[in-house]
Write an enzyme that holds these catalytic residues in place. Structure first.
Site, mmCIF file in Angstrom:
data_model
loop_
_atom_site.group_PDB
_atom_site.id
_atom_site.type_symbol
_atom_site.label_atom_id
_atom_site.label_comp_id
_atom_site.label_asym_id
_atom_site.label_seq_id
_atom_site.Cartn_x
_atom_site.Cartn_y
_atom_site.Cartn_z
ATOM 1 N N GLN A 85 40.365 37.268 49.891
ATOM 2 C CA GLN A 85 39.335 37.244 51.101
ATOM 3 C C GLN A 85 38.744 38.368 51.133
ATOM 4 O OE1 GLN A 85 37.091 36.997 53.561
ATOM 5 N NE2 GLN A 85 38.534 38.016 54.839
ATOM 6 N N SER A 127 39.031 48.820 46.682
ATOM 7 C CA SER A 127 37.662 49.096 47.542
ATOM 8 C C SER A 127 37.548 50.357 48.224
ATOM 9 C CB SER A 127 37.907 47.717 48.572
ATOM 10 O OG SER A 127 36.721 47.943 49.294
ATOM 11 N N GLU A 129 36.279 50.364 50.865
ATOM 12 C CA GLU A 129 36.689 50.341 52.398
ATOM 13 C C GLU A 129 38.042 50.786 52.845
ATOM 14 O OE1 GLU A 129 35.102 48.558 55.033
ATOM 15 O OE2 GLU A 129 33.275 48.599 53.575
ATOM 16 N N TYR A 151 40.983 43.698 56.451
ATOM 17 C CA TYR A 151 40.736 43.609 54.830
ATOM 18 C C TYR A 151 41.089 44.970 54.139
ATOM 19 C CZ TYR A 151 37.648 43.947 50.606
ATOM 20 O OH TYR A 151 37.293 44.169 49.461
ATOM 21 N N LYS A 155 44.065 45.448 51.321
ATOM 22 C CA LYS A 155 43.572 46.136 50.112
ATOM 23 C C LYS A 155 44.412 47.408 49.365
ATOM 24 C CE LYS A 155 40.440 43.818 47.985
ATOM 25 N NZ LYS A 155 40.515 43.165 46.720
ATOM 26 N N ARG A 186 25.481 37.867 44.973
ATOM 27 C CA ARG A 186 26.417 38.200 46.014
ATOM 28 C C ARG A 186 26.517 37.186 47.179
ATOM 29 N NH1 ARG A 186 30.399 41.631 48.171
ATOM 30 N NH2 ARG A 186 29.399 43.483 49.063
#
Ligand code: NDP
Ligand code: GDP
Length: 339
Positions: A85, A127, A129, A151, A155, A186
């Site tokens: 996700q 990631s 992130e 998220y 990760k 994307r």
């Protein structure tokens, strides 16, 4: 012929990676979760002209038994775990699902490889992130993590599990800490695609304005086609490791708007509006990566610049909308089919 198994093969990176591996002479297999929209699920692979060249296996990352059976059947030389996700904003709306798919899902794949095919090389899609509230102005493999969304937390779990399975069980498991990468494929919910799609609509007279959230955030954006090459290079190394994959240039949403609207001959300030409704509960203000290790050890460098990528995305969205305009049923058509 080397054999690869890709989870997330229907996503942006999965499609580009499948295409790249086919060019390298791989036998490419993908994990495909069942969907009621089976006719559109392979759209990205179809766009790249490779849908009929990959072999799909029915499975979901949430189902350990399914992933185990697929790895056992395919016996891949390389496994790329790209399924997730992957949309940060949705991770606050669906935090448990995000944890299960993006975090535990990766563990399912690691378990499947450990049990059924321990010699396979494993890639985990980590990631940028994970750097979140950045602890250093330029982030490298040595920068401490500070995740800012469900998220990113998921990760980070998957990232450390990948390292743990390497250290505990000797798996050849690598993690690419990829900074944002975009393309005409994307997802439409991500900011670059929202902008290039908005540009196309406005240019064609289908819309007048585009509503975005935080225009001040800044990202290190590369092209997905360049980034999937880095994934493959990681699995060709003798020793597994972690690699930052980035361009070393950061750009605000505002400046990306200027580039994309400018390409179409439009003035972005006349069309873009910012609303608090699209702001996030916790923001990642700026990301900027240092890809020195990937350059030195993998010999990887990005080849596609931001301006060229934005132009490619705007052109693709213009073509999509033009095609839809050409084939869209008229009101009369809709009425006649309803009768
Ligand atoms: P996408 O969102 O385009 O693709 C995600 C893929 O995961 C899709 O194929 C989707 O399938 C699949 N998927 C989702 N849930 C499940 C599930 N439960 N079981 C099986 N498959 C599932 O992501 P990207 O291609 O952009 O990114 C690839 C990976 O890289 C992701 O893990 C992402 O988090 C990570 N990443 C991406 C970055 C980027 O900038 N693009 C940056 C850093 C990391 P379906 O088509 O059925 O929805
Ligand atoms: P992310 O870095 O994985 O979260 O990628 P996104 O493309 O979703 O978001 C990048 C940045 O753009 C974030 O800081 C968002 O807050 C910001 N942003 C501003 N407006 C929007 C918008 O309308 N949609 C999205 N997705 N992001 C936006």
């Amino acid at each position: 012929m080397p054999r690869a198994l890709i989870t997330g093969i229907t996503g942006q990176d999965g499609a580009y990676l499948a295409s790249f591996l086919l060019e390298q002479g791989y036998d490419v297999h993908g994990l495909l979760r069942r969907s009621a929209s089976a006719d559109v699920i392979g759209e990205r692979l179809r766009w790249l002209g490779v849908l009929d060249q990959v072999q799909m296996h029915d499975g979901d990352l949430l189902d350990l038994g399914a992933t185990l059976r697929i790895v056992e059947r395919v016996k891949p030389d390389e496994v790329y775990n790209l399924a997730a996700q992957s949309f940060v904003a949705s991770s606050w709306q669906q935090p448990v699902l995000t944890g299960n798919v993006t975090g535990i899902g990766a563990l399912h794949m690691l378990e499947a490889v450990r049990i059924a095919c321990p010699g396979a090389r494993f890639y985990q899609a980590s990631s940028s992130e994970m750097f979140g509230k950045i602890q250093e102005p330029v982030q490298s493999e040595k920068t401490p993590f500070y995740p800012r969304s469900p998220y990113a937390v998921a990760k980070l779990y998957a990232h450390w599990m990948t390292i743990n399975y390497r250290e505990s069980f000797g798996l050849h498991a690598s993690a690419g800490i990829l900074f944002n990468h975009e393309s005409p494929l994307r997802g439409i919910e991500f900011v670059t695609r929202r902008i290039t799609d908005g540009v196309a609509r406005i240019k064609l007279g289908l819309a007048k304005e585009l509503t975005l959230g935080n225009l001040n955030a800044s990202r290190d954006w590369g092209h997905a086609r360049d980034y999937v090459r880095a994934m493959w290079l990681m699995l060709q190394q003798h020793e597994p490791s972690e690699f930052v994959v980035a361009t070393g240039r950061t750009t605000t949403i505002r400046d990306f708007c200027a580039i994309a609207f400018g390409y179409a001959g439009l003035v972005w300030e006349e069309h873009v509006r910012s609303t608090a409704a699209l702001m996030r509960p916790a923001e990642v203000d700026v990301l900027l990566g240092n890809p020195a290790k990937a350059k030195q050890q993998l010999g990887w460098t990005p080849e596609i610049g931001l301006e060229d990528m934005a132009a490619e995305m705007v052109e693709a969205d213009l073509a999509r909308h033009r095609a839809r305009l050409g084939t869209a049923p008229t009101l009369v058509d809709v009425r006649s089919t309803a009768n």
